[in-house]
Scaffold this motif. Structure first.
Motif, short mmCIF file in Angstrom:
data_model
loop_
_atom_site.label_atom_id
_atom_site.label_comp_id
_atom_site.label_asym_id
_atom_site.label_seq_id
_atom_site.Cartn_x
_atom_site.Cartn_y
_atom_site.Cartn_z
N SER A 119 0.83 -1.20 0.00
CA SER A 119 0.00 0.00 0.00
C SER A 119 0.86 1.25 0.00
CB SER A 119 -0.90 0.00 1.24
OG SER A 119 -1.57 1.22 1.37
N THR A 120 0.38 2.31 -0.64
CA THR A 120 1.10 3.59 -0.62
C THR A 120 0.86 4.34 0.68
OG1 THR A 120 -0.74 4.69 -1.73
CG2 THR A 120 1.02 3.81 -3.12
N ALA A 121 -0.07 3.85 1.51
CA ALA A 121 -0.35 4.50 2.79
C ALA A 121 0.72 4.19 3.83
CB ALA A 121 -1.72 4.06 3.32
N ARG A 122 1.53 3.13 3.61
CA ARG A 122 2.59 2.75 4.55
C ARG A 122 3.93 2.69 3.83
NH1 ARG A 122 1.21 1.36 9.53
NH2 ARG A 122 3.20 0.38 9.85
N PRO A 123 4.51 3.85 3.51
CA PRO A 123 5.79 3.84 2.78
C PRO A 123 6.97 3.51 3.69
CG PRO A 123 5.17 6.07 3.32
CD PRO A 123 4.02 5.19 3.75
N VAL A 124 8.06 3.07 3.05
CA VAL A 124 9.31 2.83 3.77
C VAL A 124 9.99 4.17 3.99
CG1 VAL A 124 11.58 1.76 3.60
CG2 VAL A 124 9.59 0.55 2.75
N VAL A 125 10.43 4.44 5.23
CA VAL A 125 11.12 5.69 5.55
C VAL A 125 12.47 5.37 6.18
CG1 VAL A 125 9.03 7.06 5.83
CG2 VAL A 125 9.99 5.89 7.79
N VAL A 168 15.75 1.73 9.04
CA VAL A 168 14.72 1.73 8.01
C VAL A 168 13.47 1.11 8.61
CG1 VAL A 168 14.06 0.87 5.73
CG2 VAL A 168 16.41 1.54 6.17
N THR A 169 12.31 1.77 8.44
CA THR A 169 11.06 1.30 8.99
C THR A 169 9.92 1.74 8.09
OG1 THR A 169 9.74 1.17 11.00
CG2 THR A 169 10.69 3.31 10.48
N ARG A 170 8.71 1.40 8.45
CA ARG A 170 7.51 1.84 7.73
C ARG A 170 6.69 2.73 8.66
NH1 ARG A 170 6.24 -0.69 3.17
NH2 ARG A 170 7.54 -2.46 2.62
N LYS A 171 5.93 3.62 8.05
CA LYS A 171 5.04 4.46 8.86
C LYS A 171 3.69 4.55 8.17
CE LYS A 171 5.51 9.17 7.20
NZ LYS A 171 5.70 10.54 7.61
N ASN A 172 2.67 4.83 8.94
CA ASN A 172 1.34 5.02 8.40
C ASN A 172 1.19 6.49 8.06
OD1 ASN A 172 -1.41 5.35 7.92
ND2 ASN A 172 -1.93 3.70 9.33
N PHE A 207 8.51 11.71 11.00
CA PHE A 207 8.51 10.71 12.04
C PHE A 207 9.73 10.87 12.93
CE2 PHE A 207 7.71 5.93 12.63
CZ PHE A 207 6.52 6.14 13.28
N VAL A 208 9.57 10.82 14.26
CA VAL A 208 10.71 10.86 15.19
C VAL A 208 10.54 9.70 16.17
CG1 VAL A 208 11.90 12.18 16.96
CG2 VAL A 208 10.92 13.35 14.99
N VAL A 246 18.95 7.83 21.32
CA VAL A 246 18.82 9.21 20.84
C VAL A 246 17.63 9.28 19.90
CG1 VAL A 246 21.29 9.73 21.06
CG2 VAL A 246 20.40 8.83 18.91
N PRO A 247 17.08 10.47 19.68
CA PRO A 247 15.99 10.60 18.70
C PRO A 247 16.50 10.38 17.27
CG PRO A 247 16.05 12.49 20.19
CD PRO A 247 17.29 11.71 20.42
N PHE A 248 15.76 9.62 16.52
CA PHE A 248 16.04 9.41 15.10
C PHE A 248 14.91 10.08 14.32
CE2 PHE A 248 18.99 6.44 16.66
CZ PHE A 248 19.82 6.04 15.63
N ARG A 249 15.28 10.94 13.35
CA ARG A 249 14.31 11.74 12.60
C ARG A 249 14.20 11.22 11.17
NH1 ARG A 249 11.92 16.59 13.50
NH2 ARG A 249 11.38 17.83 11.67
N GLU A 250 12.98 11.28 10.64
CA GLU A 250 12.74 10.83 9.27
C GLU A 250 13.49 11.69 8.27
OE1 GLU A 250 9.05 10.73 6.13
OE2 GLU A 250 8.60 10.74 8.26
N GLU A 251 14.15 11.02 7.32
CA GLU A 251 14.85 11.68 6.23
C GLU A 251 13.96 11.70 5.01
OE1 GLU A 251 18.34 9.64 5.06
OE2 GLU A 251 19.67 11.14 5.89
N ARG A 252 14.03 12.77 4.23
CA ARG A 252 13.23 12.80 3.00
C ARG A 252 14.13 12.95 1.81
NH1 ARG A 252 7.86 16.01 4.64
NH2 ARG A 252 7.08 14.38 5.97
#
Length: 54
Positions: A4-10, A23-27, A35-36, A48-54
């Motif tokens: 699904s495109t609603a849960r992309p890999v980030v 590497v994980t998936r998010k809704n 995502f943090v 430590v906090p890990f922040r989503e990369e775009r």
């Protein structure tokens, strides 16, 4: 079955500046913003906090 495109890999990058990534998936519907997650950074040796990369 197609993914699904609603849960992309980030890719999550450490905010400690060590270059470690996870590497994980998010809704996308529930979390439209970046995502943090607090995860373990083996280079820094602590959580430590890990922040989503775009």
């Amino acid at each position: 079955m197609a993914r699904s495109t609603a849960r992309p890999v980030v890719k999550l990058k450490s905010t400690a500046g060590t270059g470690v990534t996870y590497v994980t998936r998010k809704n996308r519907l529930n979390d439209p913003d970046r995502f943090v997650l607090r995860k373990y950074d083996p280079v820094a040796g602590e959580h430590v906090p890990f922040r989503e990369e775009r």
